[in-house]
Design a protein around this motif. Structure first.
Motif, mmCIF file in Angstrom:
data_model
loop_
_atom_site.group_PDB
_atom_site.id
_atom_site.type_symbol
_atom_site.label_atom_id
_atom_site.label_comp_id
_atom_site.label_asym_id
_atom_site.label_seq_id
_atom_site.Cartn_x
_atom_site.Cartn_y
_atom_site.Cartn_z
ATOM 1 N N ILE A 77 0.834 -1.198 0.000
ATOM 2 C CA ILE A 77 0.000 0.000 0.000
ATOM 3 C C ILE A 77 0.869 1.249 0.000
ATOM 4 C CG2 ILE A 77 -1.958 -1.082 1.197
ATOM 5 C CD1 ILE A 77 -0.907 0.197 3.805
ATOM 6 N N ASP A 78 0.250 2.365 -0.323
ATOM 7 C CA ASP A 78 0.898 3.659 -0.156
ATOM 8 C C ASP A 78 0.918 3.930 1.348
ATOM 9 O OD1 ASP A 78 1.625 6.304 0.050
ATOM 10 O OD2 ASP A 78 0.367 6.982 -1.601
ATOM 11 N N TRP A 79 2.107 3.988 1.933
ATOM 12 C CA TRP A 79 2.209 4.098 3.391
ATOM 13 C C TRP A 79 1.562 5.369 3.923
ATOM 14 C CZ3 TRP A 79 2.679 0.164 6.272
ATOM 15 C CH2 TRP A 79 3.058 0.262 7.621
ATOM 16 N N LYS A 80 1.462 6.389 3.099
ATOM 17 C CA LYS A 80 0.822 7.633 3.530
ATOM 18 C C LYS A 80 -0.664 7.427 3.783
ATOM 19 C CE LYS A 80 1.886 10.319 0.053
ATOM 20 N NZ LYS A 80 2.592 9.385 -0.850
ATOM 21 N N ALA A 144 7.571 10.220 3.906
ATOM 22 C CA ALA A 144 6.391 11.055 4.151
ATOM 23 C C ALA A 144 5.396 10.374 5.082
ATOM 24 C CB ALA A 144 5.708 11.395 2.826
ATOM 25 N N LEU A 145 4.799 11.148 5.971
ATOM 26 C CA LEU A 145 3.775 10.696 6.914
ATOM 27 C C LEU A 145 4.218 9.453 7.684
ATOM 28 C CD1 LEU A 145 0.467 11.310 4.940
ATOM 29 C CD2 LEU A 145 1.527 12.744 6.664
ATOM 30 N N SER A 146 5.451 9.468 8.121
ATOM 31 C CA SER A 146 6.009 8.370 8.904
ATOM 32 C C SER A 146 6.290 8.847 10.321
ATOM 33 C CB SER A 146 7.306 7.873 8.264
ATOM 34 O OG SER A 146 8.286 8.905 8.308
ATOM 35 N N GLU A 166 10.437 15.055 1.473
ATOM 36 C CA GLU A 166 9.644 13.872 1.790
ATOM 37 C C GLU A 166 9.705 12.876 0.632
ATOM 38 O OE1 GLU A 166 5.698 14.999 2.879
ATOM 39 O OE2 GLU A 166 6.363 16.469 4.364
ATOM 40 N N TYR A 167 9.828 11.588 1.012
ATOM 41 C CA TYR A 167 9.951 10.522 0.023
ATOM 42 C C TYR A 167 8.873 9.464 0.235
ATOM 43 C CZ TYR A 167 14.552 12.529 -0.903
ATOM 44 O OH TYR A 167 15.576 13.386 -1.233
ATOM 45 N N LYS A 168 8.586 8.752 -0.839
ATOM 46 C CA LYS A 168 7.602 7.675 -0.758
ATOM 47 C C LYS A 168 8.087 6.561 0.154
ATOM 48 C CE LYS A 168 5.071 4.313 -3.571
ATOM 49 N NZ LYS A 168 4.860 3.747 -4.928
ATOM 50 N N ASP A 169 9.407 6.281 0.118
ATOM 51 C CA ASP A 169 9.961 5.230 0.967
ATOM 52 C C ASP A 169 11.400 5.560 1.335
ATOM 53 O OD1 ASP A 169 11.746 4.104 -1.144
ATOM 54 O OD2 ASP A 169 9.857 3.516 -2.084
ATOM 55 N N ASN A 170 11.947 4.782 2.263
ATOM 56 C CA ASN A 170 13.298 5.030 2.759
ATOM 57 C C ASN A 170 14.379 4.753 1.727
ATOM 58 O OD1 ASN A 170 12.863 5.777 5.601
ATOM 59 N ND2 ASN A 170 11.959 3.742 5.760
ATOM 60 N N VAL A 171 14.131 3.831 0.808
ATOM 61 C CA VAL A 171 15.111 3.506 -0.225
ATOM 62 C C VAL A 171 15.420 4.741 -1.073
ATOM 63 C CG1 VAL A 171 15.578 2.110 -2.274
ATOM 64 C CG2 VAL A 171 14.461 1.075 -0.303
#
Length: 258
Positions: A77-80, A144-146, A166-171
């Motif tokens: 899923i989109d973690w946000k 983002a939103l973490s 802000e990034y979609k993921d840590n990678v």
């Protein structure tokens, strides 16, 4: 006449058997747990070289699902949007390095904590950044939103930072750190240590951490039945040594909270 009656009787029995098998198959299929994951969150849940989902949380969830008698289905899923995915019913659980905090407690039900973590700051080994105050005037990245974002927002150093990307993921955040687009990344300690083990001498962790935290599994508000069922299964696999074996596989030691 008796012959036809016997034929119809046998035919009826066959239909009943087929219907029974179909019903049984349907009921087993219905016993599913759809788990929302961030598939770029190593070593908790991520894609291996075969593009298969692996990681501590993946193995831990499968073990709990087996104990509960459920088929586990992982849904990237989109973690946000994780809480929205849960409340809408598209997923049954949020389970992938999901930090317990007061804000989230208002949105979801949590299991007991199962793993300790912390939000820390990673930079390149060659960087002259050595403490949090050195982030003043620097460009910092995070997911983002973490909980990393929440930890940074709650820190005294936030106001001194030049920009926050802000990034979609840590990678993606770590990739930009390596090429110099950001000077540091706020990230989960367990994630940072995993990548440091894979890319030796590339990253370093600042001695000062932003916030200690704990991971739990998120369940939809109002579904105490599933929460209790899941917690019972987790308690059992923690007690019988299954969780310890999974932890040793991914962390080299038993880090699971009992």
């Amino acid at each position: 006449m008796k012959r036809f009656a016997a034929i119809f009787l046998v035919f009826g029995m066959i239909i009943s058997i087929i219907a029974g098998c179909s019903s049984a198959s349907s009921s087993s299929t219905d016993k599913k747990l759809v788990i929302g994951v961030d598939d770029q969150f190593a070593p908790m849940g991520f894609r291996d070289e075969k593009n298969e989902l692996v990681g501590f949380d993946i193995d831990y969830a499968r073990a709990a699902g087996e104990k509960m008698g459920y088929e586990v289905v992982f849904q990237p899923i989109d973690w946000k949007a994780k809480e929205s995915e849960l409340s809408s019913g598209r997923i049954d659980l949020i389970w992938n390095g999901y930090t317990i905090n007061e804000t989230r407690k208002k949105q979801v039900l949590f299991t007991k904590p199962y793993l300790k973590n912390a939000q820390i700051v990673v930079t390149l080994t060659k960087s002259n950044i050595s403490k949090l105050d050195d982030l003043a005037g620097k460009n910092v990245g995070l997911q983002a939103l973490s909980s990393a974002q929440e930890a940074l927002n709650g820190s005294t150093v936030k106001s001194k930072i030049k920009t926050v990307s802000e990034y979609k993921d840590n990678v993606l955040a770590l990739s930009d750190l390596k090429i110099g687009r950001v000077d540091a990344v706020v990230i989960d300690e367990v994630v940072a240590k995993y990548y440091m083990s894979k890319e030796k001498d590339t990253f370093k962790i600042l001695d000062e951490s932003l916030a200690p935290e704990e991971y739990g599994v998120g369940v939809k508000k109002g579904n105490e039945k599933l929460l209790n069922e899941l917690q019972k299964a987790l308690d059992e696999i923690n007690k019988d040594g299954t969780a310890a074996k999974i932890s040793e596989k991914w962390f080299g030691e038993d880090k699971v909270l009992k």
